[in-house]
Structure formats: C-alpha cells, structure tokens
Design an enzyme around this catalytic site. Structure first.
Site, short mmCIF file in Angstrom:
data_model
loop_
_atom_site.label_atom_id
_atom_site.label_comp_id
_atom_site.label_asym_id
_atom_site.label_seq_id
_atom_site.Cartn_x
_atom_site.Cartn_y
_atom_site.Cartn_z
N TYR A 166 30.02 35.06 47.95
CA TYR A 166 30.62 36.26 47.36
C TYR A 166 29.72 37.48 47.56
O TYR A 166 30.17 38.57 47.92
CB TYR A 166 30.84 35.96 45.88
CG TYR A 166 31.46 37.03 45.03
CD1 TYR A 166 32.85 37.21 45.02
CD2 TYR A 166 30.69 37.82 44.20
CE1 TYR A 166 33.42 38.18 44.21
CE2 TYR A 166 31.25 38.78 43.38
CZ TYR A 166 32.62 38.95 43.38
OH TYR A 166 33.19 39.89 42.57
N LYS A 170 30.69 40.83 49.51
CA LYS A 170 30.74 42.10 48.78
C LYS A 170 29.78 43.12 49.39
O LYS A 170 30.07 44.30 49.44
CB LYS A 170 30.42 41.87 47.30
CG LYS A 170 31.54 41.14 46.55
CD LYS A 170 32.86 41.87 46.67
CE LYS A 170 33.82 41.54 45.54
NZ LYS A 170 35.14 42.20 45.74
P1 NAI Z 1 41.36 38.98 38.86
O1 NAI Z 1 41.26 37.54 39.23
O2 NAI Z 1 42.08 39.34 37.62
O3 NAI Z 1 42.01 39.83 40.04
C1 NAI Z 1 41.96 39.48 41.39
C2 NAI Z 1 43.39 39.46 41.91
O4 NAI Z 1 43.35 39.27 43.33
C3 NAI Z 1 44.21 38.33 41.32
O5 NAI Z 1 45.36 38.87 40.68
C4 NAI Z 1 44.56 37.46 42.51
O6 NAI Z 1 45.83 36.86 42.43
C5 NAI Z 1 44.48 38.45 43.66
N1 NAI Z 1 44.24 37.80 44.94
C6 NAI Z 1 43.37 36.80 45.20
N2 NAI Z 1 43.47 36.44 46.49
C7 NAI Z 1 44.40 37.24 47.05
C8 NAI Z 1 44.92 37.35 48.35
N3 NAI Z 1 44.50 36.55 49.35
N4 NAI Z 1 45.86 38.31 48.61
C9 NAI Z 1 46.30 39.11 47.61
N5 NAI Z 1 45.86 39.01 46.33
C10 NAI Z 1 44.92 38.10 46.07
O7 NAI Z 1 39.86 39.54 38.79
P2 NAI Z 1 39.29 41.03 38.67
O8 NAI Z 1 38.06 40.91 37.88
O9 NAI Z 1 40.33 41.99 38.27
O10 NAI Z 1 38.83 41.30 40.18
C11 NAI Z 1 39.24 42.43 40.94
C12 NAI Z 1 38.18 42.71 41.99
O11 NAI Z 1 37.00 43.17 41.35
C13 NAI Z 1 37.76 41.49 42.80
O12 NAI Z 1 37.55 41.88 44.15
C14 NAI Z 1 36.46 41.08 42.17
O13 NAI Z 1 35.65 40.34 43.05
C15 NAI Z 1 35.90 42.45 41.84
N6 NAI Z 1 34.85 42.42 40.84
C16 NAI Z 1 35.13 42.15 39.54
C17 NAI Z 1 34.12 42.15 38.60
C18 NAI Z 1 34.39 41.95 37.17
O14 NAI Z 1 33.41 42.09 36.36
N7 NAI Z 1 35.60 41.65 36.74
C19 NAI Z 1 32.72 42.34 39.00
C20 NAI Z 1 32.53 42.73 40.37
C21 NAI Z 1 33.58 42.74 41.25
#
Ligand code: NAI
Length: 298
Positions: A166, A170
C-alpha cells in the site's frame, strides 16, 4: 467572498460509494457539480462487488437536488477506466475533475507478503489512477481545463508497518501527481495529492478513540478547494485529518560537495549531508539541476 461553486462542472469520483469518496461526492454535488459516483462495491480487501453503494450515493445526491450517475466499473483495468470516463461523457458530455479515491487494503508484514497481496493493491491504487485519469486527460487537454486529485497516504509518505504494498502504491501516486502537474501545466490542468486520515470502514479498527475526531467530512473541504478553478496550485500534497490541514513536501538538504568524492568523505561528512538547515524544495528536476549546476560550475 463568494462561496466555492461548481456550476457546469463534472467530476468523476472513484470509490465514492462510501467513506471519503461519498463525502466528496455529496459536498461537490451540493455545490452544483454533476457527479459520476464510481464504486465497485467490494470489501475492504477488494473481494466481491455490488452496484448498490454507487446507486445509494446517487440517490442521496438526488435527494439533495443534485445530479449524479452511478458506475460500478473497476478502476483496476484499462477497460474499467475507459468505461468510467465514458459514463461521464454519456451523462454530462464532458469531465472537468477526476478524484482518484478508490482503494483497498491487504496488509501483511513484508516478509510474509505474497503476490496476491501486492498486485491487487498496486492495480487499484496506482494503476487505477492511471486508467481513469488517462481517458479523462484527453478530454481535459482538448478543453484546456482539468483538476486531478489523487488520494495518497501518510503510509507511503512516512511509512507504516505492514503496508509495503500500500505504501509503495500510495507514494507512487505522489510521483504520478508530480509528473501530471508538469505535463498539465500548459493545458491548465492542475494535479495534486491528498494524504487523509479519517474514520471509515477501512480504518475504524485502527484509530481507536481518536477516530471519533476524524470524521471523513473534515477531509472533503480540502478536496473541494483543490478541485476548484480558482485554486492554481499543482504538484503538491496535503495532509488532512480532523480539520487539520498541512502541506507535505520533498526537501533537499544543502549537503556536501567535493569534486573527487570518496566513500570516506561520505562517512566523514554524513552529518552535514543529512543536516536539514537551509533545505530547498525543488519544484521539478530542472530546479534540482540548477542547484547542481551552481555547485558543479567551478
Ligand atoms: P472505503 O473502503 O470506505 O472506500 C474505498 C472505496 O473504494 C470503497 O467504497 C470500495 O468499494 C471502492 N473500491 C475498491 N476497489 C475499487 C475498484 N477496483 N474500483 C472502484 N472502486 C473500488 O475507505 P476510505 O477510507 O474512504 O478510502 C478512500 C481512499 O482514501 C482510499 O484510497 C484509501 O486508501 C485512502 N486513505 C484513507 C485513509 C483513512 O484514514 N481512511 C488514510 C489514507 C488514505
């Protein structure tokens, strides 16, 4: 000053069926932006899929009086990326903003990491951003306007145990952002990255009591500003958590120079090489080359 509005603009937000992406979608829609809500609808680790989450967010946007369409393609293939951008073109005729937000986690300490934990993570985060942004880029270049926001992470910028896959993906997004910023400069396309911390399904087990202060809604204001036409920064990365916003940057120390450098020189001057006083922040490799020329010209 006037509120930040998006009338007439079209945004693609990947992974917007929940978490941070949903917050970005709702807020941009409230501000007049038309939205493609993309989400594969799988698990945190990227298994399965469902059209439900994307459609649910579209319904939420419509209930607020906004305009949106759902798309359940995966970002992780070139065909998926094309389909997502085509959904914007079919529904709204153009695309102005791409927010690469889709993500999965497959954590494991490095010595135990296997290809099935590495490849899907690189595919969704890093290649997914390529696959979605590239077809949108063509539209943006033609219209001489675009905003791209890539979701990086402090796990890459600063490192985090168990996230070699990851973190690499990133941090790769930051390099991607910097190159897009340079290639987009003469086409009025700005590209920036965010490193958010927020309580979502991805992190709720990890954040403990601090999580209650880390609402995903508090990340969205930075995304809204970076997506706006009045924001002219490009190639930058912002740390965002619980209402705190900061800029991350890559600094270069003044270091040490000797025309016939030896390994012993490096050992003996290592503290000077590492010392942060007087660092600079090169905007691109040409800035660094200029710094080098200053030293090497004598
Ligand atoms: P989340 O799991 O709620 O959202 C991620 C979304 O991406 C999910 O709804 C999932 O269905 C969708 N997804 C996964 N694979 C996919 C694909 N191949 N095609 C289309 N959609 C897909 O998690 P969150 O926290 O909202 O994450 C959003 C972004 O923020 C991610 O990139 C995560 O790595 C990044 N992030 C989040 C952090 C946090 O503290 N929540 C910290 C650092 C980065």
């Amino acid at each position: 000053m006037a509120d930040i509005g998006f009338d007439g603009k079209v945004a693609i937000i990947t992974g917007a069926g929940g978490g941070l992406g949903r917050c970005h979608a709702l807020e941009l829609a409230k501000r007049g932006c038309r939205i493609v809500v993309n989400d594969l609808g799988g698990s945190v680790s990227g298994e399965g899929g469902s059209e439900g989450p994307a459609h649910d967010v579209v319904r939420e946007i419509e209930a607020l009086g906004g305009e949106a369409v759902a798309d359940a393609s995966s970002v992780a293939t070139p065909e998926g990326g094309e389909a997502i951008v085509q959904a914007a073109l079919d529904a709204f005729g153009t695309v102005d903003i791409v927010i690469n937000n889709a993500g999965i986690l497959r954590d494991k300490s490095f010595h135990n990491m296997t290809p099935d934990l590495l490849e899907p993570v690189l595919d969704v985060h890093l290649k997914g951003a390529f696959y979605v942004t590239q077809p949108a880029w063509k539209v943006m270049r033609e219209k001489n306007y675009g905003r791209v926001i890539n979701t990086a992470s402090n796990a890459g910028i600063l490192g985090n145990f168990g996230q070699a896959n990851y973190g690499a993906a990133k941090m790769g997004l930051w390099g991607f952002t910097k190159v897009l910023a340079q290639e987009g400069a003469k086409h009025n396309i700005k590209a920036n990255a965010i490193a958010p911390v927020a309580k979502t399904r991805m992190t709720e087990q990890l954040l403990g009591p601090l999580g209650d202060k880390l609402e995903p809604e508090l990340v969205t204001p930075v995304v809204v500003w970076l997506a706006h036409e009045d924001c002219d920064v490009t190639g930058e990365a912002y740390s965002i958590a619980g209402g705190q916003v900061s800029r991350f940057f890559v600094g270069r120390t003044p270091g040490y120079y000797k025309h016939d450098l030896t390994a012993e020189d490096v050992r003996d001057h290592f503290a000077e090489i590492r010392a942060e006083d007087g660092y600079s922040v090169p905007g691109g490799i040409n800035d660094e080359l200029r710094l080098l020329l200053d030293v090497l010209k004598d």
